[in-house]
Scaffold this motif. Structure first.
Motif, mmCIF file in Angstrom:
data_model
loop_
_atom_site.group_PDB
_atom_site.id
_atom_site.type_symbol
_atom_site.label_atom_id
_atom_site.label_comp_id
_atom_site.label_asym_id
_atom_site.label_seq_id
_atom_site.Cartn_x
_atom_site.Cartn_y
_atom_site.Cartn_z
ATOM 1 N N ASP A 158 0.811 -1.212 0.000
ATOM 2 C CA ASP A 158 0.000 0.000 0.000
ATOM 3 C C ASP A 158 0.848 1.267 0.000
ATOM 4 N N GLN A 159 1.973 1.214 0.707
ATOM 5 C CA GLN A 159 2.869 2.386 0.677
ATOM 6 C C GLN A 159 3.434 2.586 -0.722
ATOM 7 N N GLU A 208 12.081 4.169 -7.577
ATOM 8 C CA GLU A 208 12.303 5.398 -6.827
ATOM 9 C C GLU A 208 11.500 5.374 -5.527
ATOM 10 N N MET A 262 13.159 5.756 -2.001
ATOM 11 C CA MET A 262 12.725 6.857 -1.119
ATOM 12 C C MET A 262 12.434 6.339 0.287
ATOM 13 N N MET A 263 11.753 5.193 0.324
ATOM 14 C CA MET A 263 11.384 4.667 1.640
ATOM 15 C C MET A 263 12.596 4.162 2.395
ATOM 16 N N PHE A 273 2.159 1.563 -3.509
ATOM 17 C CA PHE A 273 1.092 1.973 -4.420
ATOM 18 C C PHE A 273 0.771 3.450 -4.240
ATOM 19 N N TYR A 274 0.807 3.890 -3.003
ATOM 20 C CA TYR A 274 0.511 5.301 -2.729
ATOM 21 C C TYR A 274 1.510 6.201 -3.473
ATOM 22 N N LEU A 275 2.786 5.874 -3.363
ATOM 23 C CA LEU A 275 3.803 6.676 -4.043
ATOM 24 C C LEU A 275 3.663 6.557 -5.555
ATOM 25 N N GLN A 276 3.392 5.345 -6.020
ATOM 26 C CA GLN A 276 3.233 5.156 -7.468
ATOM 27 C C GLN A 276 2.046 5.951 -7.997
ATOM 28 N N SER A 277 0.983 5.978 -7.217
ATOM 29 C CA SER A 277 -0.216 6.672 -7.684
ATOM 30 C C SER A 277 -0.017 8.183 -7.696
ATOM 31 N N ARG A 278 1.188 8.602 -7.259
ATOM 32 C CA ARG A 278 1.516 10.024 -7.362
ATOM 33 C C ARG A 278 2.586 10.250 -8.426
ATOM 34 N N GLY A 279 2.753 9.244 -9.281
ATOM 35 C CA GLY A 279 3.664 9.409 -10.408
ATOM 36 C C GLY A 279 5.106 9.041 -10.105
ATOM 37 N N ILE A 280 5.351 8.462 -8.912
ATOM 38 C CA ILE A 280 6.721 8.108 -8.543
ATOM 39 C C ILE A 280 6.946 6.643 -8.917
ATOM 40 N N GLY A 281 7.958 6.389 -9.737
ATOM 41 C CA GLY A 281 8.205 5.038 -10.243
ATOM 42 C C GLY A 281 8.520 4.067 -9.113
ATOM 43 N N PHE A 282 8.342 2.801 -9.412
ATOM 44 C CA PHE A 282 8.490 1.761 -8.402
ATOM 45 C C PHE A 282 9.848 1.800 -7.695
#
Lengths: 262, 479
Positions: free
Chosen positions: B427-428, B441, B445-446, B430-439
């Motif tokens: 879910d984390q 990255e 980031m995390m 997916f949350y970042l991905q759904s903001r345009g951040i590639g897998f």
């Protein structure tokens, strides 16, 4: 605003989807044009949240049939991040906390990923700070939230404001807001709804997924759809939402029974 | 996690895996008293050092290899290792220009340029290739401040009195199996001496490179900071890819007198073996610092990303009143890597303080253990410790363990321990991905968010490097 000649942004045709082999969506049809605000209502388990997750590309949801075209592109050929960069936005019902990742940095990376696709220039740290401060006004958010980790320790209302802030920054074409009103008191609801209203233009469209009429007192939808058993059972104007408020969802059971679905 | 794309993420090739073709002076495999004497003779050492080695060797024979760590590996054949290898070059190089260009090129390739024109402007570097130090930069400039920074062998020749005084004074030659082995056969390493009242004017750094396939690396580092002195020191390590395992058993000793401080940072990126666990370095390291003086301070920061096996517990002996020990660690294991690492904070003096921040990241089928001891001695009145041990699991086949040991003989000492385990959730991501951040990255980031408290402790120049290194190591690991 309904304009029959406006661009068709989202075209959902006979969409079927499942979670862990359990079918949830069973033939959803919906067309969304630029300038429109749609409300998708329904009881828990009707499939409305699933619809939002499928549109955004959550890996736990499997599309088993039908199609979705976003600005005449096959949406399912795009990775979730690609969809976001092209202007599909999902406002989460439960925004997740990401400890250690600075909210400001997260917003900047996300904004730049979208801007690259829009053909706008990348914002460096300083330019972005100015940019984000302007957008904070949309949801009356305290800049202190920029310094914290993404959603970590935010109250329910703060998380939802952070969602709308992201929407303001990403300038989406189609926004799907999943139960954005849940868990908000009336003041927070007004602020969040006010943000959504400010961001609605004739070029974009909004899909409000909601349980209750009260959000629709603040945001006036052009269409109201009632979902049940994984399909859209009925579509009408805003008066359908008012009718629902008075009669509840009991008629849904009758109609489903009549169709032999329930 | 369901997304298959994550799996491919980790398998980034190890970019330091090349071998330098160079003629080496190697002794025959095997270990005996004669070999110890031979190493000492090759290095033309004074008698006290030969005696030190021989005592250590005899001790080693009586010790047993420790087996308490959460590590599994086939038995090491100590007779099948070369204990001394050095690149052949004309005796003593008067200047860098005389160093074999192949060696300079090697370090260039590793991102450690040594030549006058290209070297880092604010970092002095000692470059160690297999068993010997090949060059040390900025030696003259440092000497103007009275700072000694040179290879260990050179220090033995030029400052034998300092070596005799401090060598083995923190880690004795019978401290443990690997320390004893190192004390018997150590070949080179770095020596740093910061005289009274001097703040070292630049970062010091040693870069260790293993090149030979069958050679063990046994380096020895000794850093002494006299009263009121301070220094920041960084070590980096890489090795070529071989499908056999190489043994690395180092000893680092730090001595800190009144009001002095040493900040010791490590970025360890030895070859880790392939995705099936073939090859890689066995890294058994003893690092210990002694806060001898009042108000002295030692800070260990380590970023451990390499090695097939890591066994390492940089520790602080807090003797001086009000002395401070710190340990900041990021240990990342992937594929079949195993790490058992942590620290010991031994509080002897009154009001001594220590902080432990450990971040373990386990991906693939790896195993990552934190093992730490906090000990409050009888006289450690008013001493305090704070420990925080966080583990992050990536995927569902990795293991994370935490073994905190606490011993207190002082009722007026405070010990706090916090631990947590988390998993990068779908879910984390997916949350970042759904903001345009590639897998990728999103994962990096995390992970870097998770490690931020530790990276903040690294010298500026290396913090960004560490971030990148971690991202590289994790490529393909989330699956």
């Amino acid at each position: 605003m309904i304009r029959p000649d406006a661009e068709l942004l989202l075209e959902i045709t006979d969409l079927h989807a499942a979670v862990e082999d359990k079918p949830i969506l069973k033939g959803v049809n919906l067309q969304v044009r630029a300038g429109e605000i749609h409300a998708v209502m329904g009881r828990n388990g009707s499939g409305k949240s699933t619809l939002s997750k499928v549109l955004a590309g959550h890996p736990a949801y499997r599309v088993t049939g039908g199609s979705v075209r976003y600005r005449s592109q096959d949406l399912f050929e795009l990775e979730p991040e690609e969809r976001a960069r092209l202007g599909v936005f999902l406002g989460f019902q439960y925004p997740v906390e990401i400890p250690g990742v600075s909210n400001l940095e997260f917003l900047r990376v996300a904004t730049n990923a979208r801007r690259e696709k829009q053909g706008s220039e990348e914002l460096d740290t300083f330019a972005f700070e100015d940019h984000v401060r302007e957008k904070l006004a949309v949801v009356q958010m305290d800049p202190a939230f920029l310094e914290r980790s993404v959603n970590e320790g935010f109250s329910g209302g703060e998380k939802k404001r952070n969602e709308i802030l992201q929407m303001a920054l990403l300038e989406p074409v189609v926004s799907i807001l999943d139960e954005t009103d849940s868990g908000l008191d009336i003041d927070a609801l007004r602020i969040v709804a006010g943000g959504v209203n400010q961001l609605a233009t004739t070029d974009n469209a909004t899909l409000l997924i909601t349980h209750y009429q009260r959000l629709l007192d603040e945001i006036t939808p052009d269409y109201v759809h009632v979902m049940a058993a994984g399909r859209i059972l009925r579509t009408g104007g805003r008066e359908l939402a008012l009718e629902l408020e008075q009669t509840g969802y009991d008629w849904v059971d009758k109609e489903l029974a009549a169709q032999g679905v329930a | 996690m369901t997304s298959s794309s994550t799996k491919d993420l980790v398998s980034q090739p190890y970019k330091y895996g090349f071998v330098t073709e160079i003629e080496t002076d190697k002794i025959a495999k095997g270990l005996s008293e004669d070999v110890v004497r031979l190493i000492s003779a090759k290095k033309e050492e004074p008698d006290f050092l030969l005696q030190f080695r021989l005592r250590a060797f005899r001790n080693w024979l009586t010790l047993e290899e420790p087996d308490w760590a959460e590590l599994g590996y086939p038995e090491i054949d100590y007779q099948n290792i070369v204990y001394y290898a050095a690149p052949k070059q004309q005796d003593k190089k008067a200047s860098l220009d005389e160093v074999d260009p192949k060696l300079l090129e090697t370090f260039d390739k590793l991102g450690i340029p040594l030549s006058e024109q290209k070297r880092l402007s604010n970092v002095a570097v000692d470059a160690v290739f297999d068993s010997v130090s090949i060059a040390t930069t900025y030696k003259e400039k440092l000497a103007e401040h009275g700072v000694v920074f040179c290879s260990f062998s050179e220090a033995v020749k030029e400052h034998p009195e300092l070596i005799e005084r401090y060598l083995g004074s923190v880690v004795s030659s019978n401290d443990n199996y690997f320390a004893a082995l190192n004390s018997a056969v150590f070949s080179d390493g770095s020596f740093v001496f910061i005289p009274k009242g001097v703040e070292c004017p630049m970062e010091l750094s040693t870069y260790f490179r293993i090149n030979s396939g069958d050679t063990g690396q046994f380096e020895r580092t000794l850093i002494v900071a006299e009263e009121g002195a301070s220094v920041s020191y960084l070590e980096g390590c890489t090795a070529p890819m071989f499908d056999t395992n190489q043994l690395h058993a180092a000893v680092v000793e730090l001595v800190v007198l009144d009001d002095a401080s040493i900040k010791y940072s490590t970025v360890q990126n030895w070859y880790a073996g392939d995705e099936n666990g073939v090859g890689g370095i066995y890294n058994f390291v003893t690092k210990r610092g002694q806060c001898r003086g009042a108000r002295s301070r030692i800070s260990w920061t380590q970023v451990e990303t390499g090695s097939a096996i890591t066994w390492k517990y940089p520790s602080c002996l807090l003797q001086g009143a009000d002395s401070v020990g710190e340990f900041y660690s990021v240990a990342l294991t992937n594929n079949c890597q195993q790490a058992d690492t942590g620290t010991k904070m031994v509080h002897v003096g009154p009001r001594t303080r220590s902080t432990i921040v450990s971040k373990g990241i386990s991906a693939g089928r790896s195993s990552n253990s934190y093992r730490g001891l906090v000990q409050m001695g009888r006289n450690a009145k008013g001493a305090r410790n704070y420990s925080q041990c966080d583990s992050m699991l990536i995927g569902d086949q990795a293991a994370a363990n935490t073994y905190p040991y606490i011993r207190s003989q002082q009722p007026q000492a405070a010990i706090e321990h916090e631990a947590s385990t988390c998993r990068i959730s779908e879910d984390q991501l997916f949350y970042l991905q759904s903001r345009g951040i590639g897998f990728e990255e999103a994962v990096s980031m995390m992970v870097s968010g998770f490690c931020r408290d530790v990276f903040n402790q690294l010298p500026m120049e290396f913090a960004a490097e560490a971030d990148k290194l971690l991202a590289l190591k994790l490529e393909g690991s989330v699956g």
